[in-house]
Design a protein around this motif. Structure first.
Motif, PDB file in Angstrom:
ATOM      1  N   TYR A 748       0.847  -1.189   0.000  1.00 16.75           N
ATOM      2  CA  TYR A 748       0.000   0.000   0.000  1.00 16.75           C
ATOM      3  C   TYR A 748       0.882   1.238   0.000  1.00 16.75           C
ATOM      4  N   VAL A 749       0.353   2.347  -0.533  1.00 22.02           N
ATOM      5  CA  VAL A 749       1.031   3.621  -0.473  1.00 22.02           C
ATOM      6  C   VAL A 749       0.182   4.566   0.379  1.00 22.02           C
ATOM      7  N   GLU A 750       0.837   5.322   1.262  1.00 20.74           N
ATOM      8  CA  GLU A 750       0.122   6.258   2.121  1.00 20.74           C
ATOM      9  C   GLU A 750      -0.155   7.538   1.345  1.00 20.74           C
ATOM     10  N   ALA A 751      -1.444   7.827   1.124  1.00 23.92           N
ATOM     11  CA  ALA A 751      -1.833   8.974   0.292  1.00 23.92           C
ATOM     12  C   ALA A 751      -1.798  10.258   1.093  1.00 23.92           C
ATOM     13  N   ARG A 752      -1.316  11.302   0.441  1.00 27.46           N
ATOM     14  CA  ARG A 752      -1.348  12.655   0.999  1.00 27.46           C
ATOM     15  C   ARG A 752      -1.798  13.608  -0.103  1.00 27.46           C
ATOM     16  N   GLU A 753      -2.404  14.703   0.312  1.00 20.28           N
ATOM     17  CA  GLU A 753      -2.963  15.641  -0.662  1.00 20.28           C
ATOM     18  C   GLU A 753      -1.890  16.143  -1.616  1.00 20.28           C
ATOM     19  N   GLY A 754      -2.255  16.171  -2.913  1.00 16.18           N
ATOM     20  CA  GLY A 754      -1.318  16.640  -3.922  1.00 16.18           C
ATOM     21  C   GLY A 754      -1.246  15.686  -5.096  1.00 16.18           C
ATOM     22  N   VAL A 755      -0.295  15.950  -5.985  1.00 15.98           N
ATOM     23  CA  VAL A 755      -0.062  15.102  -7.149  1.00 15.98           C
ATOM     24  C   VAL A 755       1.258  14.382  -6.926  1.00 15.98           C
ATOM     25  N   HIS A 756       1.260  13.074  -7.113  1.00 13.21           N
ATOM     26  CA  HIS A 756       2.439  12.272  -6.773  1.00 13.21           C
ATOM     27  C   HIS A 756       2.769  11.295  -7.896  1.00 13.21           C
ATOM     28  N   ARG A 757       4.054  11.021  -8.050  1.00  9.73           N
ATOM     29  CA  ARG A 757       4.524  10.035  -9.020  1.00  9.73           C
ATOM     30  C   ARG A 757       4.978   8.787  -8.265  1.00  9.73           C
ATOM     31  N   LEU A 758       4.633   7.622  -8.810  1.00 12.26           N
ATOM     32  CA  LEU A 758       5.017   6.352  -8.235  1.00 12.26           C
ATOM     33  C   LEU A 758       5.707   5.524  -9.309  1.00 12.26           C
ATOM     34  N   SER A 759       6.610   4.656  -8.913  1.00 14.18           N
ATOM     35  CA  SER A 759       7.278   3.775  -9.867  1.00 14.18           C
ATOM     36  C   SER A 759       7.509   2.419  -9.233  1.00 14.18           C
ATOM     37  N   VAL A 760       7.668   1.426 -10.075  1.00 12.24           N
ATOM     38  CA  VAL A 760       7.996   0.074  -9.633  1.00 12.24           C
ATOM     39  C   VAL A 760       9.095  -0.455 -10.551  1.00 12.24           C
ATOM     40  N   ARG A 761      10.036  -1.235  -9.959  1.00 12.21           N
ATOM     41  CA  ARG A 761      11.118  -1.787 -10.780  1.00 12.21           C
ATOM     42  C   ARG A 761      11.365  -3.239 -10.399  1.00 12.21           C
ATOM     43  N   ASP A 762      11.925  -3.962 -11.358  1.00 11.54           N
ATOM     44  CA  ASP A 762      12.294  -5.361 -11.166  1.00 11.54           C
ATOM     45  C   ASP A 762      13.807  -5.430 -11.038  1.00 11.54           C
ATOM     46  N   PRO A 763      14.315  -5.674  -9.848  1.00 10.08           N
ATOM     47  CA  PRO A 763      15.779  -5.701  -9.656  1.00 10.08           C
ATOM     48  C   PRO A 763      16.459  -6.737 -10.539  1.00 10.08           C
ATOM     49  N   ALA A 764      15.756  -7.818 -10.875  1.00  8.23           N
ATOM     50  CA  ALA A 764      16.394  -8.881 -11.650  1.00  8.23           C
ATOM     51  C   ALA A 764      16.641  -8.462 -13.086  1.00  8.23           C
ATOM     52  N   THR A 765      15.713  -7.706 -13.651  1.00 10.63           N
ATOM     53  CA  THR A 765      15.849  -7.334 -15.069  1.00 10.63           C
ATOM     54  C   THR A 765      16.148  -5.855 -15.270  1.00 10.63           C
ATOM     55  N   GLY A 766      15.950  -5.054 -14.222  1.00 10.61           N
ATOM     56  CA  GLY A 766      16.145  -3.621 -14.363  1.00 10.61           C
ATOM     57  C   GLY A 766      14.947  -2.913 -14.983  1.00 10.61           C
ATOM     58  N   ALA A 767      13.894  -3.667 -15.294  1.00  8.04           N
ATOM     59  CA  ALA A 767      12.697  -3.058 -15.893  1.00  8.04           C
ATOM     60  C   ALA A 767      12.048  -2.108 -14.898  1.00  8.04           C
TER      61      ALA A 767
END
Length: 778
Positions: A748-767
């Motif tokens: 889960y991500v803790e939401a706070r007022e505003g506009v936010h960017r999120l990302s996810v990566r795969d350490p095995a492939t670097g994707a």
């Protein structure tokens, strides 16, 4: 002195007095004449100050008559609680004029507004009988009277006479007579001789016999007492009086009088024309102000009657399945003209009969799928492109979306031709997702006339392609007519005169509505798919209502719980749209588009083919046929027994098969998205395909980019937003402004007022994959 002589000398003789008397009388006569002339002159001049009734100076009110495209009457609208049609005097035949003059004012062309002879005769007759036995009003006086009704009194009569004299100063006799014939009350809400002739005899003025003309001329004397539907004998006696007057006035010969007197009169039934009621109601809504007295519509009345009968017959067969209503629209693709429109089974049915199903907002079902695939073909897909018909969850701004096919089954790898022809839901959602989502489809549908899609695209989401939005039958049919024109959209029309056509409310965008060569080719391929009866056999069978002896592109649709079903069909010439359901939204019992609306569409299209003939689209020069593999959609290098032939744009062929597509036993290698489906046992493709790979592509599934979340301070749990990714053994989530936490095996991500960017990566492939969200506080 002789007094007698003196007296005689002083008294003038009679002969001596005459010259004085004569001079006095001459002088008195002279002054009397001058006074009379002056009085008449002053009176005549004074008439210039007599005002005419304002209503008389305005054009006479006219009804609007609606006809079909061939001039057959449909309906006439009322004006001020009456039906009226204006006519010029040159259009009135002599026998009608003669009858009216004989009945009302035989010296019309001799007097100046007041008939002194008739007035004197009336006064003498009324005094002799000590009651009113006859009147002396001229046509001019009557015209003034009907233009300004007042309580009957001596003052009123004097005013009407003065106004009649004034009117004769201003108007010619022909103008007065024409106005009189157009404004006279003939009873039964008929104003004017044209309306009367049409209502009582169903004829134009030129076709009236002497007997009929005299019959009509007698009615205005007392339209209520002379009402031929209530007292035909009285009206008939009045007719005989008029005929005799025409003979006395030298307007009929003895033979003509005898013929007219013996003629049998046939009155029309006591009803107004009220044909194609929903269509005419719709035309009235679409007409701009100031419509002409006769409006020629686009409707084909004979065709519309056939459609009405077809709807009634089919609905009667479905009554036990709780089906009560249906609507049909037929469009001439060449012009965009609506040639048939039936809004309900029975316009006069209590409750919902006057609801126009062609205009009602109803759930679209699967009818939007054709446009989804059109957009995909425009973007480079082909009928042989393969889409995975397997269970899937699509993450949207409102959460996970899990579509299902109509029969709850999945078919694995499906070429676009089969997926569209069999109206599969999951493939349609996948295809829409691949071309940009709901906003792409919404833009095209709005550009092609859909006024009901008035919410943001996120409101509909990917479900837009399978019917979670509303449409109107007439707009949907017109959009399919654009497919029939190979991508050219134009507004539908309900009147023949382009000057009366209502401008569409749709603001077309160039990108969505441009009629390009690419769109034409894609639309041709869509027509080819939708006319392929063999392709739709798995879902509809070989002998459904969608099968024809001539080529027709067909698409059906059914909404949730069988509340609506649709059938659309088109050829190059015609587009037929049918809706079947209940106006109150009550569900039908197991009635789908192919069993409810389909047979109606079939019958109407067959009628169009039989009556007008239909053709099919010529194969474009840049279309070629090739053999492809049924599961991969790839061009074959070597012939196969199960190969299928498919049509393609010459410059947009699918890839050629390679050895990597098969295992050592010749089975097709399917991607990892098919694994669960292959293992479910639902497929019969185990001997033809296998799935031996795992999905290692990193996919950020939630949250969808641009999603807005609202935090409720009273609900602490609203601060925690679930995130989800697939394709990686270990997914690492990151954000410069928000924090993540693990709970119960989820992130889960803790939401706070505003506009936010999120990302996810795969350490095995670097994707790596990114998204963004907006957070607001309630």
């Amino acid at each position: 002195m002789d007094t007698n002589k003196d007296s005689a000398a002083r008294t003038p003789t009679t002969s001596a007095r005459w010259p004085r008397t004569t001079r006095f009388l001459k002088r008195a006569a002279w002054w009397g004449l001058r006074g009379g002339v002056a009085g008449v002159a002053l009176g005549w001049v004074g008439l210039k100050f007599v005002p005419l009734p304002p209503a008389l100076l305005r054009p006479s009110a006219q009804s609007v008559e609606f006809t079909d495209r061939y001039g057959k009457p449909l309906r006439e609208t009322r004006t001020d609680q009456s039906f009226a049609h204006a006519v010029e005097l040159r259009e009135v035949p002599p026998n009608v004029i003669h009858a009216m003059l004989a009945a009302e004012d035989k010296r019309f062309f001799e007097h100046r507004g007041v008939d002194v002879v008739a007035l004197a005769r009336a006064v003498v007759g009324n005094l002799r009988h000590r009651r009113v036995t006859s009147g002396a009003s001229t046509i001019t006086q009557q015209l003034v009277k009907i233009s300004d009704t007042r309580p009957r009194s001596f003052t009123t009569k004097v005013l009407e006479a003065a106004r009649a004299l004034r009117l004769e100063q201003l108007w010619s006799k022909d103008e007065i007579l024409a106005a009189y014939l157009n404004r006279l009350d003939f009873g039964n809400m008929n104003v004017g001789v044209v309306a009367a002739a049409d209502y009582y005899f169903g004829k134009p003025l030129a076709d009236l016999s002497d007997a009929e003309a005299a019959f009509l001329a007698g009615l205005p004397k007392n339209p209520t007492r002379m009402n031929p539907h209530r007292n035909f004998a009285r009206a008939k006696r009045r007719q005989m009086t008029v005929l005799q007057r025409m003979r006395d006035d030298g307007l009929l010969t003895a033979d003509e009088l005898a013929t007219a007197s013996q003629e049998k009169l046939t009155l029309q039934a006591r009803q107004r024309r009220f044909l194609a009621p929903h269509f005419v109601d719709f035309v009235l809504q679409e007409l701009p102000p100031g419509a002409p007295p006769v409006v020629a519509t686009t409707l084909d009345l004979d065709l519309n009657r056939f459609v009405e009968d077809t709807v009634k017959t089919r609905l009667a067969q479905l009554r036990e399945k709780n089906v009560r209503n249906g609507s049909v629209v037929v469009i001439d693709n060449r012009t965009g003209e609506v040639i048939a429109l039936v809004g309900s089974e029975n316009y006069f049915a209590p409750g919902t009969g006057q609801v126009n199903g062609a205009l009602a907002r109803r759930s679209a079902g699967s009818t939007f799928k054709a446009f989804t695939y059109l957009l995909a073909l425009e973007r480079g897909a082909t009928p042989a492109s393969v889409v995975a018909d397997v269970p899937a969850v699509f993450m949207t701004s409102t959460g996970g979306y899990h579509p299902e096919n109509y029969n709850k089954r999945c078919y694995g790898p499906m070429r676009y031709r089969l997926a569209l022809a069999n109206s599969l839901n999951i493939p349609a959602v996948r295809v829409l997702s691949s071309i940009g989502g709901a906003s792409t489809l919404q833009a095209r549908l709005r550009a092609w006339g859909m006024t009901t899609l008035d919410q943001p695209a996120d409101f509909y989401g990917l479900g837009l392609t399978i019917g979670n939005a509303e449409t109107r039958l007439i707009e949907l049919t017109n959009a399919y007519a654009a497919l029939a024109r190979l991508g050219e959209w134009r507004p539908y029309r309900v009147v023949l005169d382009p000057a009366l056509a209502k401008e569409p409310d749709i603001a077309k965008t160039t990108s969505a509505a441009d009629h390009s060569a690419q769109t034409r080719a894609a639309a041709w391929l869509i027509a080819d798919i939708l006319s392929d009866n063999a392709a739709r056999v798995p879902a509809f069978g070989a002998n459904s209502a969608l099968r024809f002896d001539f080529p027709v592109a067909c698409k059906t649709g059914t909404s949730t719980d069988y509340r609506d079903n649709w059938a659309m069909g088109y050829t190059p010439e015609f587009t037929v749209g049918v809706w079947v359901g209940n106006f109150d939204g009550a569900p039908m019992r197991d009635v789908s588009g192919v069993t409810g609306a389909g047979p109606i569409m079939h019958a109407v299209m067959a009628q169009l083919h039989a009556r007008f003939g239909t053709t099919w689209f010529a194969i474009p020069e840049d279309i070629v046929e090739r053999e492809v593999h049924p599961l991969t959609g790839k061009l074959l290098v070597h012939p196969r027994a199960d190969a299928v032939r498919e049509s393609f744009l010459q410059n947009n062929l699918p890839p050629v098969e390679s050895a990597d597509d098969y295992d050592a036993d010749g089975r097709v290698k399917l991607g990892p998205e098919y694994r669960a489906w292959m293992e479910s046992g639902e497929t019969g493709a185990a001997t033809r395909a296998l799935c031996d790979a795992k999905d290692t592509t990193l996919r950020l599934e939630a949250p969808v980019a641009g999603t807005t979340y609202v935090i409720d301070p009273d609900l602490p749990s609203s601060r925690w937003v679930p995130v989800q990714a697939s394709g990686a053994a270990l997914a690492v989530w990151e954000s410069e402004s928000l924090h993540f936490r693990e709970r119960d095996g989820r992130t889960y991500v803790e939401a706070r007022e505003g506009v936010h960017r999120l990302s996810v990566r795969d350490p095995a492939t670097g994707a790596r994959a990114e998204t963004w969200i907006r957070v607001k506080t309630l």
